[in-house]
Motif scaffolding. Structure first.
Motif, PDB file in Angstrom:
ATOM      1  N   PRO A  28      56.603  56.996  38.026  1.00 60.62           N
ATOM      2  CA  PRO A  28      55.583  56.941  38.816  1.00 60.62           C
ATOM      3  C   PRO A  28      54.272  56.684  38.376  1.00 60.62           C
ATOM      4  CG  PRO A  28      55.469  58.898  37.547  1.00 60.62           C
ATOM      5  CD  PRO A  28      56.838  58.389  37.337  1.00 60.62           C
ATOM      6  N   TRP A  29      53.290  55.950  38.595  1.00 64.19           N
ATOM      7  CA  TRP A  29      52.289  54.325  38.305  1.00 64.19           C
ATOM      8  C   TRP A  29      51.037  55.461  37.658  1.00 64.19           C
ATOM      9  CZ3 TRP A  29      50.976  49.061  39.118  1.00 64.19           C
ATOM     10  CH2 TRP A  29      50.517  48.453  38.044  1.00 64.19           C
ATOM     11  N   ILE A  30      50.581  55.263  39.287  1.00 61.32           N
ATOM     12  CA  ILE A  30      49.040  56.152  39.538  1.00 61.32           C
ATOM     13  C   ILE A  30      49.521  57.212  40.867  1.00 61.32           C
ATOM     14  CG2 ILE A  30      46.934  55.097  40.079  1.00 61.32           C
ATOM     15  CD1 ILE A  30      47.191  52.546  39.361  1.00 61.32           C
ATOM     16  N   ASN A  31      48.457  57.863  40.610  1.00 61.78           N
ATOM     17  CA  ASN A  31      48.521  59.008  41.458  1.00 61.78           C
ATOM     18  C   ASN A  31      47.689  58.894  41.837  1.00 61.78           C
ATOM     19  OD1 ASN A  31      51.342  59.933  43.177  1.00 61.78           O
ATOM     20  ND2 ASN A  31      51.632  59.658  40.818  1.00 61.78           N
ATOM     21  N   SER A  32      46.691  59.082  42.817  1.00 60.32           N
ATOM     22  CA  SER A  32      45.306  59.026  42.677  1.00 60.32           C
ATOM     23  C   SER A  32      44.561  60.028  44.055  1.00 60.32           C
ATOM     24  CB  SER A  32      43.893  57.910  42.880  1.00 60.32           C
ATOM     25  OG  SER A  32      42.600  58.222  42.724  1.00 60.32           O
ATOM     26  N   GLY A  33      44.306  61.014  44.432  1.00 58.01           N
ATOM     27  CA  GLY A  33      44.093  61.261  45.840  1.00 58.01           C
ATOM     28  C   GLY A  33      45.356  60.735  46.703  1.00 58.01           C
ATOM     29  N   THR A  34      45.033  60.254  47.727  1.00 60.76           N
ATOM     30  CA  THR A  34      46.408  60.110  48.640  1.00 60.76           C
ATOM     31  C   THR A  34      46.745  58.569  48.220  1.00 60.76           C
ATOM     32  OG1 THR A  34      44.896  58.400  49.379  1.00 60.76           O
ATOM     33  CG2 THR A  34      44.802  60.570  50.635  1.00 60.76           C
ATOM     34  N   LEU A  35      46.747  57.764  47.483  1.00 61.52           N
ATOM     35  CA  LEU A  35      47.140  56.379  46.533  1.00 61.52           C
ATOM     36  C   LEU A  35      48.432  57.295  45.341  1.00 61.52           C
ATOM     37  CD1 LEU A  35      47.000  53.627  46.093  1.00 61.52           C
ATOM     38  CD2 LEU A  35      45.986  54.335  43.909  1.00 61.52           C
TER      39      LEU A  35
END
Lengths: 499, 637
Positions: free
Chosen positions: B63-70
């Protein structure tokens, strides 16, 4: 009650400072002991804070490791605790401080003892800011941090150090006086300054706007936001390397932290009301200071102006009140803490060697200082926000958050990314590339071991968090989500009451 | 296997970059070339699997970026489109690595050079194998960075540094659009993964968004923003200025990055996003117009340049224009086909010109060459093959791809399509003229170099010629062999599966014979025409030049784009920056802010000082005044 781990983190540097106070600078061994005590203290503190981060439970938004002791009965208590927002700043502070001490040990030529004491006390105060759960405690730490910084600039600074120190003090103090009045007002009307309680009580919307402005005046100066940013370039230019690093990496972040904790947390209605103001000032800061950075002749000034632009993204992101925007702001602050520290250290390396900060004095360092040049380019690229560096994650999340709210603001802020590339690459071109024009630079030495250590230990987190930011994002996720929920809840509550 | 293809070049870059000094030049060269060659070999296997075994995969790295719904991952997506790009990138890259061993033999920084080349390959691979827009953007910026580093490789040269910065900044302007496009995609669809976005597109066709009170169709806006990014990377008109300057870099770089791979990333982007572009008629028309304008405009400039690499650079610009208007008329597969064949013959031409430059000891001006075709027999014959393929000489690879573009543009039937077809035909003629001009001036006629004795001109070493020969084979056969795969008019989905979307099936008809025949005929007769113009009767060329002096200067100065941008953007921005700093920061904020306050306090305290004179009678007088004032006040109340 458990072991008071946060108080230990806050106090440990001061205890180290106390030891150093009794040390003797005059003898060679005495000096060595002082250096090692300072380094050891700071390093142990870093290890402890990493341990705290390890213990930290990121599935809850509640404050953890809370300690409370009665101080002035009926007025305020000593209360500390951390959540996902503060823990990262604590680790950042304890990470940067040992690097500063290594640099100071090698570069400070006179009154080293006093300098180390200043840094360590400063570390205590900065950590206090991020841990405190009471407005008065927060204020004490927040303003206390001014004093060692004032001394660092005023005693160990460059030629115009007195002017800069005075400007720094005048600007920041002016803002904080208003904040103090705000805090007194809150205490008088609510009877407490414990802000966990204040979150629950909420603040009367009629006063929110005034209080918001009072706090804002303090945070805006510290951030710094346009147009109260002019103290920063002067302070940076005159401050010794270590001072610049602490200032850019951590002191500026206290303001961003303040925005998150107080402006958003305590005054949601006012924050909502003033969002256009913050957007405007941030966007102006991004474009304006980028253009100013483009024409700077002094490396430190250039980086100082670029700091203002980068902090513009932070304030922009905070007031989007979206998950991405807020997380982006936090990552941007951490990233800027690392990158600006690295850039100021880099400038310090050159200044130590040829005693000039003028860009035109350099050129062709890639030939004479290959290791330095490589690192300098990596740092510049991280400042530009190239994907794969931590700077990108922050800027991208902020911009995506802003975009949800306002297309126009996002578009202008994105323009800043082009300008940033322009001034940073131009800086690289004039300093690192080209032919060696200055004869004094032909025999310039590449990085020594301690400099290499400082700079490489900054490269790793910058790249690591650029490729895998999950450790940061996971830590802050729940706290940020809670912050937004509370904000929206309070906002709706206020609107209902008004309507 | 996908992981190995992707990470071998990165490993090679790290080994050669950080340990180059320890392991030495030769081992760095061998390691990087070998690793990239293995990647190329594995890519060919995957390509074979994809064509014949319908292989497809999507490998998650982490995984790279998990921010909120992103939520965005690092991953490797293999489908027909990425397989084609894999082959192009790794194959050309491997050949360029090997060629560089010979070309850079006199350079002091070989490990650094090889490391940058391998790093570029890695970045390009992350770009083409992305399964989401953000990884694409990572690769996009990554190749931009490597391009910056490689253009400025000879960092002591002032011009190389300026060119490097220019390339980065112009691309950033394009990225500005690209980034906004990505933001808009996330805003609308709440995701950045290709498949999730593409699936939602049909239900968003009528979505409008308001900007400044004007309503825009969301899909149109996304497409136009993405295309701005593509224009930057693929050097289309208005954002092309960096490409000719980028020739400051070593020639292998020009072949790999600025001809075969990186500059085609824009085309790749549009093809990859065909499920979006198909729904935007406006964007497709804009692409057609920009594409054909670039094709024509770059060809006119190439006619009069004298720097061998700049001629080929403008030629690249022009051919990229062809690829774009092919996508603009919906013939994505044909665009990819031209991208594929172009990679071979353009890399061949660049590497061949590198061989010429090598022979002439770094001379790049074709007016200072000539008469060396017997001295450089391999280079000469290979360059002729490249030229024939580029101009679209019958049965060579360019013939199949370029003619197909013109035909499909014509068959599209709308106004822009037909216009593009005719511009395409005329540009093909110009292409042929300037390409043969290059050959005749470089290899034939009189020997015109005064610095180097003709006897010193020697053919390049074996290690440089082998890659050229492989590329020449590709230039001859790639078109013929692969045309039925790439352009299967009856059913393009056999080869492309669902990696390309066609809203309207491509026309299976044949255009009128005149359209089919006119290009090869023009291309063929232009050989004797250029022979006559540039070798036989030079007076005629000079006459044409003098009678059209304005036009000649206009072309020679590249339509004055650089000068224009300098006046519009660069100078004003610096002036504004200075103004902000000197007049607003220093003379307004500081003067009335901190300095003002301290001045006021100083003046006030100076005045206040006068009150404290030390004379009792003055104090007594003031007291009296105050006392009487107070008394008056009390009495009046």
């Amino acid at each position: 009650m458990n072991f008071p781990i946060l108080s230990s983190i806050i106090l440990l540097p001061s205890i180290g400072a106390l030891f150093i106070f009794f040390g003797k600078e005059t003898t060679v061994t005495g000096k060595q002991i002082i250096k090692y005590v300072a380094l050891f203290t700071a390093f142990v503190n870093f290890i402890i804070s990493i341990y705290v981060w390890y213990l930290f439970d990121n599935s809850t938004h509640d404050f953890q490791f809370v300690e409370e002791k009665e101080w002035l009965k009926g007025f305020f208590n000593y209360k500390v605790g951390i959540d996902g927002i503060s823990i990262l700043f604590i680790v950042l502070t304890t990470f940067i401080t040992p690097l500063c001490i290594i640099s100071a040990n090698n570069n400070i030529k006179f009154r080293l003892k006093d300098f180390l004491i200043s840094i360590l006390i400063m570390e205590s105060l900065m950590l206090g800011v991020f841990c405190s759960l009471d407005l008065v405690i927060f204020y004490l730490f927040f303003e206390g941090g001014l004093i060692p910084m004032f001394l660092i600039i005023g005693i160990w600074g460059g030629n115009r150090r007195v002017y800069s120190a005075f400007k720094f003090f005048l600007f920041t103090l002016l803002g904080s006086v208003l904040m103090l009045i705000g805090i007194i007002f809150i205490f008088l009307s609510k009877g407490t300054t414990d802000f966990i309680k204040l979150y629950e009580m909420g603040i009367d919307p009629n006063f929110q706007n005034y209080l918001w402005l009072a706090f804002f005046s303090s945070f805006a100066v510290k951030t710094p936001m346009w147009p109260v940013h002019t103290w920063l370039p002067d302070a940076h230019v005159e401050a010794p390397t270590t001072g610049s690093v602490l200032l850019a990496a951590i002191l500026l972040k206290m303001a961003g932290y303040g925005f998150l904790r107080f402006s958003i947390g305590l005054f949601p209605a006012a924050s909502d009301f003033f969002t256009p103001l913050v957007y405007t000032l941030s966007v102006v800061a991004i474009i304006y200071t980028s253009l100013v950075a483009l024409v700077q002749e002094d490396m430190k000034k250039l980086i100082a102006y670029s700091s203002v632009a980068h902090m513009g993204y932070v304030t922009l992101g905070i007031f989007t009140l979206t998950q991405q925007g807020l997380e982006g702001s936090l990552i941007q602050m951490i990233s800027h803490g690392l990158v600006s520290a690295a850039l100021f250290f880099s400038v310090g390396v050159l200044y130590e060697r040829s005693h000039s900060r003028l860009i035109s004095n350099y050129g062709g360092l890639a030939t004479t200082m290959p290791k330095y040049s490589l690192l300098f380019i990596i740092f510049s690229l991280s400042a530009i926000g190239l994907p794969g560096t931590s700077g990108f994650i922050g800027e991208f999340l902020v911009l995506i958050g802003v975009f949800k709210d306002n297309f126009f603001v996002a578009a202008i802020a994105t323009l800043g990314v082009i300008l940033c590339a322009a001034y940073m690459l131009w800086l690289c071109k004039r300093v690192v590339f080209g032919n060696v024009k200055n004869e004094n630079l032909i025999k310039i030495k590449d990085l020594n071991k301690s400099e290499l250590f400082i700079l490489t230990s900054l490269v790793f987190p910058i790249i690591f968090f650029g490729i895998y930011p999950e450790p940061l994002l996971n830590t802050i996720e729940v706290s940020i989500a809670n912050l937004i929920d509370t904000y929206n809840y309070n906002l709706n509550f206020t609107n209902k009451n008004n309507g | 296997m996908e992981n190995i293809i992707l990470f071998l070049p990165l490993t090679a870059a790290i080994i050669s970059g950080f340990f180059g000094k320890i392991i030495g030049d030769r081992i760095s060269e061998v390691v990087t070339s070998l690793f990239v060659s293995i990647s190329a070999f594995l890519s060919l296997i995957i390509f074979y699997d994809v064509i014949f075994n319908n292989y497809e995969s999507n490998t998650l790295i982490m995984p790279w970026i998990n921010s909120g719904t992103l939520s965005v991952n690092w991953s490797i997506k293999i489908d027909t489109l990425s397989a084609v790009m894999l082959v192009v990138v790794t194959l050309i890259s491997a050949l360029v690595h090997i060629y560089s061993i010979g070309y850079m033999s006199h350079d002091q920084h070989k490990p650094r050079f090889m490391s940058y080349l391998s790093l570029f390959t890695f970045a390009m691979l992350t770009l083409v194998t992305a399964d989401n827009f953000l990884q694409l953007f990572f690769g996009w910026e990554g190749v931009g960075l490597c391009s910056y580093l490689l253009i400025g490789f000879w960092f002591r040269k002032e011009s190389a540094n300026s060119a490097a910065i220019k390339a980065f900044l112009v691309n950033r302007v394009g990225d500005f659009g690209f980034a906004l496009g990505i933001f808009l995609i996330f805003y609308l669809f709440g995701t950045l993964n290709y498949s999730d976005v593409f699936n939602q597109i049909p239900s968003y066709i009528d979505n409008n968004i308001l900007i400044f009170g004007i309503s825009f169709n969301a899909i149109d806006l996304i497409c136009l923003l993405l295309f701005i990014g593509a224009m930057g990377k693929s050097a289309q008109i208005f954002l092309h200025t960096w490409l000719p300057d980028a020739m400051e870099g070593p020639t292998p770089v020009s072949a790999l990055i600025h001809a075969a791979t990186m500059v085609t990333a824009g085309v790749f982007l549009v093809v990859r996003c065909s499920p979006i572009f198909e729904y935007s008629t406006i964007a497709l028309n804009v692409i057609t117009i920009i594409g054909m304008s670039t094709a024509f405009f770059a060809a006119t400039i190439a006619l009069v340049q004298t720097d061998i690499k700049k001629i080929i650079a403008y030629s690249t610009c022009s051919q990229l224009g062809y690829m774009f208007f092919a996508t603009g008329v919906g013939a994505y597969n044909v665009a990819m086909f031209h991208l594929f064949t172009h990679a071979f013959f353009k890399a061949l031409l660049f590497l061949g010109s590198g061989s010429v430059i090598h022979a002439f000891k770094d001379e790049q001006d074709i007016t200072k060459m000539g008469s060396v075709w017997k001295k450089l027999p391999y280079t000469w014959s290979l360059m002729v093959i490249g030229t024939l393929a580029l101009t679209g000489f019958p049965l060579l690879s360019g013939f199949y791809s370029k003619d197909a573009i013109i035909e499909f543009a014509y068959l599209r039937g709308n106004a822009t399509g037909i216009l593009a077809a005719f511009v395409g035909i005329f540009t093909a003629f110009l292409t042929s003229i300037y390409s043969w001009r290059l050959i005749f001036k470089t290899f034939h006629g009189d020997y015109k170099n005064e610095n180097i004795d003709q006897a010193q001109i020697k053919e390049s070493p074996f290690v440089m010629l082998v890659p050229l020969i492989i590329l020449a084979i590709g230039s001859i056969f790639a078109g013929f062999v692969f045309k039925d795969f790439f352009i299967n008019t009856s059913n393009p989905f056999i080869f492309w599966k669902d990696s390309i979307k066609f809203l309207n099936p491509l026309s299976a008809e044949h255009p009128p014979l005149s359209i089919i025949y006119i290009t090869p005929i023009l291309v063929t007769i232009s050989i004797p025409i250029s022979y006559y113009l540039f070798l036989k009767n030079k007076n005629l060329t000079i006459m044409i030049k003098e009678s059209n002096n304005f036009l000649y200067n206009f072309f020679l100065n590249k339509w004055y784009f650089d000068e224009l941008y300098d006046i519009i953007f660069i100078k004003p921005l610096k002036k504004i920056g200075l103004f902000f700093w000197k007049y607003i920061d220093l003379k307004t904020i500081d003067r009335f802010g901190p300095d003002g306050i301290s001045n006021i306090i100083q003046t006030l305290s100076l005045k206040a000082k006068k009150f404290q004179s030390g004379f009792i009678y003055q104090y007594a007088f003031i007291m009296l005044l105050g006392f009487s004032a107070l008394l008056t006040f009390l009495i009046l109340n």
